[in-house]
Enzyme design. Structure first.
Site, short mmCIF file in Angstrom:
data_model
loop_
_atom_site.label_atom_id
_atom_site.label_comp_id
_atom_site.label_asym_id
_atom_site.label_seq_id
_atom_site.Cartn_x
_atom_site.Cartn_y
_atom_site.Cartn_z
N GLU A 87 0.83 -1.21 0.00
CA GLU A 87 0.00 0.00 0.00
C GLU A 87 0.86 1.26 0.00
O GLU A 87 0.44 2.31 0.50
CB GLU A 87 -0.97 -0.02 1.18
CG GLU A 87 -2.04 -1.09 1.02
CD GLU A 87 -3.04 -1.13 2.16
OE1 GLU A 87 -3.28 -0.07 2.77
OE2 GLU A 87 -3.58 -2.22 2.43
N ASP A 95 -8.34 -9.62 6.18
CA ASP A 95 -7.52 -8.40 6.24
C ASP A 95 -6.23 -8.61 7.04
O ASP A 95 -6.14 -9.49 7.89
CB ASP A 95 -8.35 -7.30 6.90
CG ASP A 95 -8.04 -5.92 6.35
OD1 ASP A 95 -6.99 -5.75 5.70
OD2 ASP A 95 -8.86 -5.01 6.55
N GLU A 115 -6.93 -6.30 -2.56
CA GLU A 115 -6.65 -4.88 -2.39
C GLU A 115 -5.28 -4.57 -2.98
O GLU A 115 -5.17 -4.17 -4.12
CB GLU A 115 -6.73 -4.50 -0.91
CG GLU A 115 -6.60 -3.01 -0.68
CD GLU A 115 -6.60 -2.65 0.79
OE1 GLU A 115 -7.02 -1.53 1.11
OE2 GLU A 115 -6.17 -3.47 1.63
N GLU A 166 -9.50 4.13 1.09
CA GLU A 166 -9.52 4.10 2.56
C GLU A 166 -8.50 5.05 3.17
O GLU A 166 -8.67 5.54 4.28
CB GLU A 166 -9.27 2.67 3.06
CG GLU A 166 -7.87 2.16 2.81
CD GLU A 166 -7.62 0.79 3.44
OE1 GLU A 166 -8.61 0.12 3.76
OE2 GLU A 166 -6.46 0.41 3.61
#
Length: 667
Positions: free
Chosen positions: A169, A419, A468, A474
Site C-alpha cells: 500500500e 484483512d 486490495e 480508505e
C-alpha cells in the site's frame, strides 16, 4: 621427455575445452508475430536474453534454483532433451475483463538430467519462464536466482519497502532502477523500459511458495529476493491485527519435490496505453481447482466502513445494530446490488464466534434495537436476495477456520473479507490457498485486503473475487497523503497484476486546497467524475460502493449510473494514456459500452474516438467535470447525445478530474 609431457598436457587441455564448449548449447524461441526472440544458453550457467524488433531488450540474465542440500538447478547441468510446441487457443474465464482471452504462444522446454525442466513461453506481448522439478520427497529452496539485466539504468515506476513485512500500500514513484541499491526493495509489478520498449515485470501462478521483490545488483540488473520461511511469528502491528516474524529459516521454501514453480513474467508494450489491458497473469495461472463454480457471483457491495455507518434522515441511531444493516440490505435490494459488507466491528476481532454489541446469535424473528441479531439479518437478507459479507482478521480466521466458516455457513454468509496479512512469505501464500479451498467448500467468495499483489489465483480459485494490494480510497480516512496522484499510475502498474479493490465512490469531493482527512466524515481527492471513472477504469469483480446509502439516495443520477455499472466485461479496449498523466479505456458488457477517463492534477483536453463501437447508433449518457470542478470537486455535468463509430468527443478534464460515459445501443 619434457616436451612429450607438455604435449600431453596441452592435448588434454584442448580436449577439455572442446568438451566444455560442446556442453554449452544455445536455443532460440520466436514469438508468433516474429517480433520477439528469446535466446537461451545452457552449460556452466543457464541464461537467457531477449530481442524485440532486432533490438536488445534484456541482456544475458542468469537463472537458477539453489537447494539446501547443495544442488543448484541451472549450473553445470546436462541437457537430456528439448521440446517445443505452439499454442493458439481461446480461454473462456468464468468472469473477467473480456468474455474470451486469446492464449497464443510458442513454448520451449529444456529437460535436464538432474530431474528438472525450464519452460519458456513467448507471447506477442510477453515472455515468461518457470522451473519444473521431478525430485523425490520434500525439498528445501535455499534461494531462487532471478535476474533482469536491462540495457541501461532505466527509469521505472517503483513501489518500494524496507521490509518484507509489507502491505503493498505504498505509492508508485518514478525512479532509476539503481536507486534500489541497499535497503529499499521494489515490489511487483515493476514497470520500466529498455531500448524504448515498455516492460512490466511480475509473477504468476504463485502457490506454496514466497513472492519476490527486486533489489539492484549493479550493471543495470534487477535482482530478485524472497522472504525467508517464517519459523516463528507473533501477534503485533496495527491493533495486533498482523503477525510479525520473530524467527526466519535460512531457506525461502519447503515444498514438494515434484512441482511447477511460479512463472517469471515480462510484459512487453510499445506504448503506455497498451499496458492498460493485459491478461497474461491470468493465462499463466493454474486452471480452477474448485470444480463447479457456477455459484460464484461477482457483484457490487454496499459498504459500511468507509462511510462509518453515517446514515442520515433515518429514525434510528446508526451503528452496529440490526436497524442499520436492515437499511443497507433494503438499499442493496432496491438498487439491485448483490451484497452488503459488515466490516470491522461486527465481532470480537480475535473471536469470530463472539458478535459485538450484545447481539443475539440464536434464531430470532424480531430485530432487536441496539444489537446485532445475526440470524434475523441473514434471514432478512435472504428474503431480499442480498448476500452478506463478513470482515475478519486473517490470523483469527486462520486459527478458527473450521468452526468460524461452519458458523458462517449456518448463518448464510456469502463470503469473507480477510484483512491484514501484510506478508507474502510461504506461510501466508499457503493461507490464501487453504482459505480459498475451505471457503469454496461452503460456496463462499473471498476478498483479500492488506494483501500481496494478485498472481492469477482468481483463475485457480475463482471464488477469490478481489485483492486490495493498493493505496486505495480508505487512505483518505486516516492520512494526508495525496492518493489522487496515483490514480493515473495504477492502471498501468498495479492493474497489470489483476483485480483491484480500490473501493471508489466517495461523494464528498475536494480539490487540493480544500481536502482534509477525516475518519468519520471522509472526503476524496479530486472531482466527482474522477470517482465515477474509477468504476470502469479499475477492474473489480467485487466492487464496493464506498459512501453511505443515504448519501447516494440524495444523488439519484449518480446512484442510477453506479447501480447499473457492470463488474465484469465482455471486451476491453485501451484508448489512450501516459503513465502518471492520464488514462482512457473502454469496456463492453452485452450491447452497452462504458468509457472512462482519469486525469492527474494538471487539467488537460483529451479526444475520444469511438471507432471501437459496433455499427449503429448509441445513446450516450455522459458525466463530465463541471466548469467549476477545479474549485468545487462535486461539480459535474450530465448530458446525453447520440454517438456512432465515426464520432469523436473532446473532454476538458479538470485538475484531478475525469469523465465517465455509458453507451447504450439504440435498437
Amino acid at each position: 621427455m619434457k616436451y612429450k609431457y607438455q604435449f600431453i598436457i596441452t592435448f588434454f587441455f584442448l580436449i577439455s575445452i572442446k568438451n566444455l564448449a560442446a556442453q554449452t548449447k544455445s536455443y532460440q524461441i520466436i514469438s508468433p508475430d516474429k517480433k520477439t526472440s528469446v535466446n537461451v544458453s545452457s552449460g556452466e550457467r543457464l541464461a537467457y536474453s531477449i530481442n524485440y524488433n532486432s533490438k536488445p531488450i534484456l541482456l544475458n540474465s542468469t537463472l537458477s534454483i539453489a537447494l539446501s542440500d547443495g544442488k543448484v538447478l541451472g549450473k553445470n547441468n546436462k541437457v537430456l532433451k528439448t521440446s517445443k510446441r505452439s499454442v493458439n487457443q481461446t480461454i473462456t474465464p468464468l468472469y473477467g475483463m473480456a468474455a474470451h482471452y486469446k492464449d497464443v504462444y510458442n513454448e520451449f522446454t529444456i529437460q535436464f538430467k538432474d530431474k528438472f525442466e525450464v519452460i519458456f513461453r513467448v507471447f506477442n506481448n510477453g515472455v515468461a519462464y518457470r522451473f519444473k522439478t521431478s525430485l523425490p520427497g520434500k525439498i528445501q529452496i535455499k534461494e531462487e536466482e532471478i535476474n533482469y539485466q536491462l540495457t541501461a539504468d532505466s527509469d521505472a515506476w517503483l513501489q518500494t519497502t524496507n521490509s518484507f513485512q509489507f502491505s503493498y500500500e505504498e505509492q508508485f514513484f518514478k525512479k532509476k532502477i539503481s536507486t534500489l541499491t541497499g535497503k529499499p526493495l521494489a515490489s511487483l509489478p515493476l514497470v520500466t523500459e529498455s531500448n524504448g520498449l515498455k516492460i512490466a515485470i511480475t509473477e504468476a501462478d504463485l502457490l506454496d511458495y514466497p513472492g519476490y521483490y527486486f533489489t539492484y545488483s549493479g550493471t543495470n540488473t534487477l535482482k530478485g529476493v524472497s522472504p525467508k520461511f517464517v519459523l516463528k511469528d507473533t501477534v503485533g502491528g496495527q491493533d495486533n491485527f498482523n503477525k510479525i516474524s520473530t524467527q526466519d529459516a535460512d531457506y525461502i521454501a519447503e515444498t514438494e519435490g515434484m512441482r511447477n514453480f511460479p512463472w517469471r513474467l515480462m510484459i512487453l508494450a510499445e506504448n503506455d496505453k497498451d499496458l492498460l489491458y493485459n491478461n497474461l497473469v491470468y493465462l499463466l495461472a493454474s486452471e480452477s481447482k474448485i470444480g463447479d463454480a457456477s455459484w460464484v457471483k461477482p457483484g457490487k457491495v454496499s459498504w459500511d466502513w468507509w462511510n462509518a455507518n453515517n446514515l442520515t434522515g433515518v429514525e434510528f441511531k446508526s451503528g452496529f445494530n440490526t436497524e442499520t444493516y436492515k437499511y443497507f440490505i433494503d438499499f442493496a435490494a432496491k438498487n439491485k446490488l448483490e451484497y452488503i459488507m459488515m466490516d470491522e466491528g461486527w465481532s470480537d476481532q480475535f473471536d469470530l464466534l463472539k458478535v459485538n454489541d450484545g447481539a443475539v446469535v440464536t434464531s430470532g424473528t424480531t430485530a432487536l434495537s441496539g444489537s446485532l441479531d445475526m440470524p434475523y439479518l441473514f434471514d432478512y437478507a435472504k428474503q431480499k436476495g442480498v448476500g452478506i459479507i463478513l470482515w475478519c482478521v486473517w490470523h483469527t480466521l486462520d486459527r478458527q477456520m473450521t468452526e468460524a466458516l461452519d458458523q458462517f455457513e449456518k448463518w448464510g454468509v456469502k463470503g469473507v473479507k480477510v484483512d491484514f496479512m501484510n506478508r507474502d512469505d510461504q506461510t501466508v501464500v499457503r493461507f490464501y490457498e487453504r482459505l480459498a479451498k475451505e471457503a469454496a467448500k461452503r460456496k463462499m467468495i473471498v476478498d483479500f485486503h492488506a494483501a500481496y499483489k494478485p498472481t492469477g489465483m482468481e483463475r485457480t480459485y475463482p471464488n477469490i473475487l478481489n485483492f486490495e494490494a493498493v493505496q486505495g480510497l480508505e487512505w483518505s480516512k486516516f492520512s494526508d497523503v495525496d492518493i489522487l496522484t496515483q490514480a493515473t499510475i495504477l492502471p498501468f502498474t498495479r492493474m497489470i497484476a489483476g483485480p483491484m479493490d480500490y473501493t471508489p465512490g466517495g461523494l464528498y469531493n475536494a480539490n487540493k486546497e480544500d481536502y482534509r482527512k477525516s475518519f468519520f466524515r471522509p472526503m476524496t481527492w479530486g472531482t466527482r467524475c474522477n470517482q465515477l471513472a474509477m468504476f470502469t477504469m479499475y477492474y473489480a469483480p467485487f466492487e464496493m460502493l464506498a459512501d453511505a446509502p443515504t448519501a447516494y439516495e440524495k444523488e439519484p443520477e449518480i446512484l442510477n449510473y453506479l447501480a447499473a455499472m457492470p463488474n465484469t466485461w465482455d471486451e476491453t479496449v485501451p484508448i489512450a494514456g501516459k503513465i502518471g498523466d492520464h488514462a482512457v479505456i473502454a469496456r463492453k458488457k452485452g450491447t452497452s459500452w462504458h468509457v472512462a477517463g482519469l486525469n492527474n492534477w494538471t487539467g488537460k483536453k483529451v479526444t475520444v474516438n469511438f471507432d471501437f463501437l459496433d455499427e449503429g447508433e448509441y445513446q450516450a449518457t455522459i458525466f463530465s467535470d463541471g466548469i467549476n470542478a477545479n474549485r468545487i470537486g462535486n461539480d459535474y455535468k450530465k448530458s446525453t447525445q447520440k454517438i456512432n463509430k465515426t464520432s469523436a468527443l473532446e473532454f476538458q478534464m479538470a485538475n484531478g478530474g475525469g469523465f465517465a460515459i455509458q453507451l447504450d445501443k439504440i435498437k
